[in-house]
Motif scaffolding. Structure first.
Motif, PDB file in Angstrom:
ATOM      1  N   THR A  27      30.111  44.964  35.959  1.00 27.57           N
ATOM      2  CA  THR A  27      31.466  44.457  35.782  1.00 27.57           C
ATOM      3  C   THR A  27      32.013  44.108  37.161  1.00 27.57           C
ATOM      4  O   THR A  27      31.993  44.962  38.065  1.00 27.57           O
ATOM      5  CB  THR A  27      32.367  45.504  35.113  1.00 27.57           C
ATOM      6  N   VAL A  28      32.458  42.875  37.326  1.00 30.15           N
ATOM      7  CA  VAL A  28      33.060  42.486  38.604  1.00 30.15           C
ATOM      8  C   VAL A  28      34.571  42.439  38.421  1.00 30.15           C
ATOM      9  O   VAL A  28      35.081  42.250  37.319  1.00 30.15           O
ATOM     10  CB  VAL A  28      32.526  41.125  39.111  1.00 30.15           C
ATOM     11  N   THR A  29      35.272  42.627  39.532  1.00 27.70           N
ATOM     12  CA  THR A  29      36.735  42.743  39.502  1.00 27.70           C
ATOM     13  C   THR A  29      37.345  41.682  40.408  1.00 27.70           C
ATOM     14  O   THR A  29      36.802  41.393  41.482  1.00 27.70           O
ATOM     15  CB  THR A  29      37.158  44.147  40.000  1.00 27.70           C
ATOM     16  N   LEU A  30      38.467  41.107  39.976  1.00 25.95           N
ATOM     17  CA  LEU A  30      39.225  40.176  40.803  1.00 25.95           C
ATOM     18  C   LEU A  30      40.621  40.756  40.988  1.00 25.95           C
ATOM     19  O   LEU A  30      41.261  41.162  40.011  1.00 25.95           O
ATOM     20  CB  LEU A  30      39.351  38.803  40.145  1.00 25.95           C
ATOM     21  N   SER A  31      41.102  40.768  42.231  1.00 26.55           N
ATOM     22  CA  SER A  31      42.490  41.136  42.533  1.00 26.55           C
ATOM     23  C   SER A  31      43.069  40.013  43.373  1.00 26.55           C
ATOM     24  O   SER A  31      42.407  39.522  44.287  1.00 26.55           O
ATOM     25  CB  SER A  31      42.549  42.459  43.298  1.00 26.55           C
ATOM     26  N   ALA A  48      58.340  39.725  37.057  1.00 27.38           N
ATOM     27  CA  ALA A  48      57.410  40.636  36.371  1.00 27.38           C
ATOM     28  C   ALA A  48      57.132  41.806  37.303  1.00 27.38           C
ATOM     29  O   ALA A  48      57.087  41.630  38.517  1.00 27.38           O
ATOM     30  CB  ALA A  48      56.116  39.890  36.058  1.00 27.38           C
ATOM     31  N   PRO A  49      56.938  43.009  36.758  1.00 25.57           N
ATOM     32  CA  PRO A  49      56.579  44.145  37.625  1.00 25.57           C
ATOM     33  C   PRO A  49      55.227  43.895  38.279  1.00 25.57           C
ATOM     34  O   PRO A  49      54.358  43.238  37.685  1.00 25.57           O
ATOM     35  CB  PRO A  49      56.512  45.344  36.670  1.00 25.57           C
ATOM     36  N   PHE A  50      55.050  44.374  39.486  1.00 21.88           N
ATOM     37  CA  PHE A  50      53.775  44.180  40.174  1.00 21.88           C
ATOM     38  C   PHE A  50      52.696  44.986  39.434  1.00 21.88           C
ATOM     39  O   PHE A  50      52.885  46.171  39.167  1.00 21.88           O
ATOM     40  CB  PHE A  50      53.878  44.643  41.632  1.00 21.88           C
ATOM     41  N   PRO A  51      51.591  44.352  39.079  1.00 22.41           N
ATOM     42  CA  PRO A  51      50.583  45.060  38.289  1.00 22.41           C
ATOM     43  C   PRO A  51      49.777  46.039  39.144  1.00 22.41           C
ATOM     44  O   PRO A  51      49.838  46.002  40.369  1.00 22.41           O
ATOM     45  CB  PRO A  51      49.688  43.925  37.794  1.00 22.41           C
ATOM     46  N   VAL A  52      49.030  46.911  38.480  1.00 24.35           N
ATOM     47  CA  VAL A  52      48.106  47.794  39.195  1.00 24.35           C
ATOM     48  C   VAL A  52      46.878  46.971  39.574  1.00 24.35           C
ATOM     49  O   VAL A  52      46.098  46.570  38.718  1.00 24.35           O
ATOM     50  CB  VAL A  52      47.690  48.982  38.304  1.00 24.35           C
ATOM     51  N   LEU A  53      46.726  46.667  40.870  1.00 23.15           N
ATOM     52  CA  LEU A  53      45.586  45.861  41.318  1.00 23.15           C
ATOM     53  C   LEU A  53      44.514  46.793  41.867  1.00 23.15           C
ATOM     54  O   LEU A  53      44.764  47.530  42.825  1.00 23.15           O
ATOM     55  CB  LEU A  53      45.995  44.898  42.437  1.00 23.15           C
ATOM     56  N   PRO A  54      43.313  46.749  41.313  1.00 21.40           N
ATOM     57  CA  PRO A  54      42.244  47.599  41.843  1.00 21.40           C
ATOM     58  C   PRO A  54      41.851  47.165  43.247  1.00 21.40           C
ATOM     59  O   PRO A  54      41.949  45.977  43.598  1.00 21.40           O
ATOM     60  CB  PRO A  54      41.072  47.350  40.881  1.00 21.40           C
ATOM     61  N   PRO A  55      41.403  48.117  44.079  1.00 20.39           N
ATOM     62  CA  PRO A  55      40.838  47.732  45.376  1.00 20.39           C
ATOM     63  C   PRO A  55      39.549  46.947  45.152  1.00 20.39           C
ATOM     64  O   PRO A  55      38.917  47.061  44.107  1.00 20.39           O
ATOM     65  CB  PRO A  55      40.544  49.075  46.050  1.00 20.39           C
ATOM     66  N   ILE A  56      39.189  46.133  46.128  1.00 20.18           N
ATOM     67  CA  ILE A  56      37.950  45.351  46.058  1.00 20.18           C
ATOM     68  C   ILE A  56      37.061  45.829  47.195  1.00 20.18           C
ATOM     69  O   ILE A  56      37.466  45.767  48.358  1.00 20.18           O
ATOM     70  CB  ILE A  56      38.246  43.841  46.210  1.00 20.18           C
ATOM     71  N   GLU A  57      35.878  46.304  46.856  1.00 17.17           N
ATOM     72  CA  GLU A  57      34.991  46.831  47.897  1.00 17.17           C
ATOM     73  C   GLU A  57      34.642  45.721  48.875  1.00 17.17           C
ATOM     74  O   GLU A  57      34.290  44.604  48.485  1.00 17.17           O
ATOM     75  CB  GLU A  57      33.710  47.410  47.278  1.00 17.17           C
ATOM     76  N   GLY A  58      34.771  46.029  50.155  1.00 17.63           N
ATOM     77  CA  GLY A  58      34.489  45.031  51.182  1.00 17.63           C
ATOM     78  C   GLY A  58      35.733  44.339  51.696  1.00 17.63           C
ATOM     79  O   GLY A  58      35.649  43.496  52.584  1.00 17.63           O
ATOM     80  N   VAL A  59      36.914  44.712  51.132  1.00 19.16           N
ATOM     81  CA  VAL A  59      38.175  44.095  51.544  1.00 19.16           C
ATOM     82  C   VAL A  59      39.117  45.180  52.053  1.00 19.16           C
ATOM     83  O   VAL A  59      39.364  46.161  51.355  1.00 19.16           O
ATOM     84  CB  VAL A  59      38.852  43.371  50.356  1.00 19.16           C
ATOM     85  N   THR A  60      39.636  45.013  53.278  1.00 18.84           N
ATOM     86  CA  THR A  60      40.644  45.931  53.805  1.00 18.84           C
ATOM     87  C   THR A  60      41.882  45.133  54.195  1.00 18.84           C
ATOM     88  O   THR A  60      41.768  44.104  54.866  1.00 18.84           O
ATOM     89  CB  THR A  60      40.127  46.646  55.070  1.00 18.84           C
ATOM     90  N   VAL A  61      43.043  45.608  53.756  1.00 17.04           N
ATOM     91  CA  VAL A  61      44.304  44.894  53.983  1.00 17.04           C
ATOM     92  C   VAL A  61      45.188  45.712  54.905  1.00 17.04           C
ATOM     93  O   VAL A  61      45.325  46.921  54.730  1.00 17.04           O
ATOM     94  CB  VAL A  61      45.039  44.684  52.636  1.00 17.04           C
TER      95      VAL A  61
END
Lengths: 408, 408
Positions: free
Chosen positions: B174-178, B10-23
């Motif tokens: 609204t909360v977000t999960l990535s 599957a194509p990699f989806p558009v994942l929103p950033p999560i505030e408080g997380v740095t990769v």
């Protein structure tokens, strides 16, 4: 029998005749093939019988009726159909088996429950009654066949005929066992078996014959696996005609009981190994020796977890001493184990001891061992005295080709 | 990542950033390859954590320490090493993990038990401490990476990067999960998982996060299998930074708890399916729907027996509607079943009902269904209300090629 013979094939041994046993083979035509596919074995009156059967709850009518019939302890005939397992065929399948039992029972003038039937082949197609009836009619008047004929006739995807023999001294007599087996895929008997038949001229009570067969089964047929898939039709029957004239073995305290049980175990071990050596796609025969488990039963379950692991089996196919996969399989077995006491070896050389790779591990002898046909994996759990040996084969492109590359 | 991409990718989806997380991702050089292989994730102070881990008793030190650390409920960093699982490496492996924890803990000024480490790759080689130390030093000053970078960097034999996202309304926010995951072979998580990471900005108590993750795990990661082999390192962690500013979800009665759990389940289901779709050699994605079992747990075990059967998996690979093999697998599952009530179908068409092939069974729609990429097998046990769905892939030459045709 298939065309390409397993590289692990053994030549068919010289199997002595057993007094009181007559074998005939014919072509019933269960499939569109030229080979014989119906084996008829007539047994002298008074023949004792014992059996072990698949624990698959979706078993065939042959297995259901066989399990019932073995309880009365005597047998006069065995019919084996190849090409159609008659499993999952409902009342029509059961009627087909009962028709065979009636036909042979009438011919012999023997009780119906002394007629044993096995069928092997495709699941879900009722055994054609007309073909069975005509085949048995022909078999009743056919010339006697050899053990090798019979071993070929009961086979399906097998690539070579399989037999074993042994003798035992019972009092002042020598008794003889001759046995045949078929099996190649859908092999993970777990407390039961595949289609195997042991014939002996020993005089043995049905109760002791059953006791000995059940005990031996736990260390032989129940310790092999090809693909972890337990068939709906697995059956091993032992028939004892009593024609050797020995003082009857009534129970485990009788003269010669131990010798007879040892001979039975030898024959069953050989038969079970032959099935593994004809495992679908097998290129290598693998013995997994587990020691130091908390019990023998625990050791056997750990051994089967290793022997059924696709990653272990493909590693051996690739001649790769990937002991990490063995560690993984021990850990997933659901049995007591302690990572930091675990030791793993191949062909008698330890690769890891007490939970760590050996600092001075020399892979040279292991690499040489893995190039052979007979592979040994040693696992010491380090917790107790339980031990077991389990036998399997490698997982190769041949298995995929046999089971996926054509429609069954 | 491997070269030949799964046909189920599957194509990699558009994942929103999560505030408080740095990769951040860097190349530590755990293997002789040019790709990045160390992922460093920094989490804002106060981030809640929950986890589920492999039940393999030979688990890695990463899993042991992770299981301990998750109990205190908070996380500041995650480090994922690819190319070396560090499993079965004894005290040296444990020292390597503790060194990473110490290094990151000192840098962040955070408690050591809030630093989580995962490693994936070859078993039995201690993680090289010098490479890890240098890699982390570089990661601490590297530019932020994308989710797709991270998903690629945690991969090993994976052929495509895997991610999923969802949102949930919690009160007026609204909360977000990535989320990202890796996994391809040695996949049979059974109550645990592989390497998967869910990040959310939701404000959730560690206790509820763990409760929700454990429940969702039972219906997602614990219901997939590629090859029945349970890894020594499986881990799924969920991190909640709380930055969405919602009224905190303390327990299952809190506002938005159900919505959050549903979003978590959606993400975990998608991740688990992606792992199956990247199963080693997979050509088809198979959903096994079991109904009519005596309980949901029994249905799941029957589903896994079918999904782990080499004969069922090779039949699907061969586009063969071999329902007899499904019957066999039901029968060997060790669960209550009645052959004469059992029904089997493919793609919504029954092939057999109540223990017998259907008289008017038309294989045409089934044959067409089996030519597709997404296959459905329906099994009705006919005994009760228990149901489960289990997902797997077919067993092909590709699996053998990946695992046997070269030395690992």
């Amino acid at each position: 029998m298939s065309d390409a013979v397993s590289p692990l094939a053994a030549p068919f041994p010289v199997l002595p005749p057993i007094e009181g046993v007559t074998v005939r083979t014919v072509r019933a035509g269960y499939k569109n093939w030229g080979r014989t596919d119906l084996t008829y074995v007539e047994l002298v009156e008074g023949t004792a019988v014992a059996g072990v059967f698949t624990r698959n709850v979706c078993c065939s009518s042959e297995v259901e009726l066989g399990r019932q019939n073995v309880a009365q302890g005597h047998a006069r005939a065995l019919i084996v159909n190849a090409g159609n397992s008659n499993a999952f065929t409902g009342y029509r399948g059961r009627e087909a088996v009962e028709a065979i039992m009636d036909q042979v029972s009438a011919h012999l003038g023997a009780p119906r429950e002394q007629v044993f039937v096995s069928s092997t082949g495709v699941i879900g197609v009722p055994l054609p009654k007309d073909k069975a009836r005509a085949g048995i009619e022909a078999a009743l008047v056919a010339a006697p066949a050899t053990w090798e004929d019979a071993a070929r006739t009961i086979g399906t995807t097998d690539t070579f005929p399989k037999g074993a023999t042994a003798t035992a001294v019972v009092g002042d007599k020598t008794v003889t066992l001759s046995a045949i087996i078929k099996g190649s895929g859908m092999i993970a008997p777990d407390m039961a078996t595949m289609l195997g038949y042991v014939f002996t001229d020993a005089d043995v009570s049905p109760a002791f014959l059953q006791q000995a067969l059940s005990a031996v089964n736990l260390r032989t047929f129940s310790c092999i696996t090809v693909d972890s898939d337990t068939s709906t039709s697995d059956t091993v029957l032992a028939f004892a005609t009593g024609k050797a004239g020995n003082v009857r073995i009534e129970n485990e305290n009788s003269t010669g009981a131990d010798a007879f049980a040892a001979a039975l175990e030898q024959v069953c071990r050989e038969l079970s190994h032959l099935v593994v050596k004809d495992g679908e796609g097998a290129q290598k025969f693998i013995a997994v020796h587990v020691s130091g488990a908390v019990s023998d039963a625990s050791a056997r379950r750990i051994g089967l977890a290793i022997a059924n692991s696709p990653l272990v089996k493909t590693a051996i196919a690739g001649e790769d001493a990937n002991w990490g996969r063995v560690v993984m399989a021990v850990g997933k077995a659901g049995e007591p184990a302690d990572r930091d006491r675990l030791s793993i070896g191949f062909g008698g050389t330890w690769a890891a001891r007490d939970g760590q790779p050996l600092a001075d591990y020399d892979e040279t002898p292991v690499a040489a061992h893995l190039k052979g046909r007979e592979i040994s994996i040693e696992v010491d759990i380090g917790l107790g005295d339980g031990q077991a040996t389990v036998w399997t084969c490698d997982l190769t492109h041949g298995y995929i080709a046999i089971n996926a590359d054509y429609r069954s």
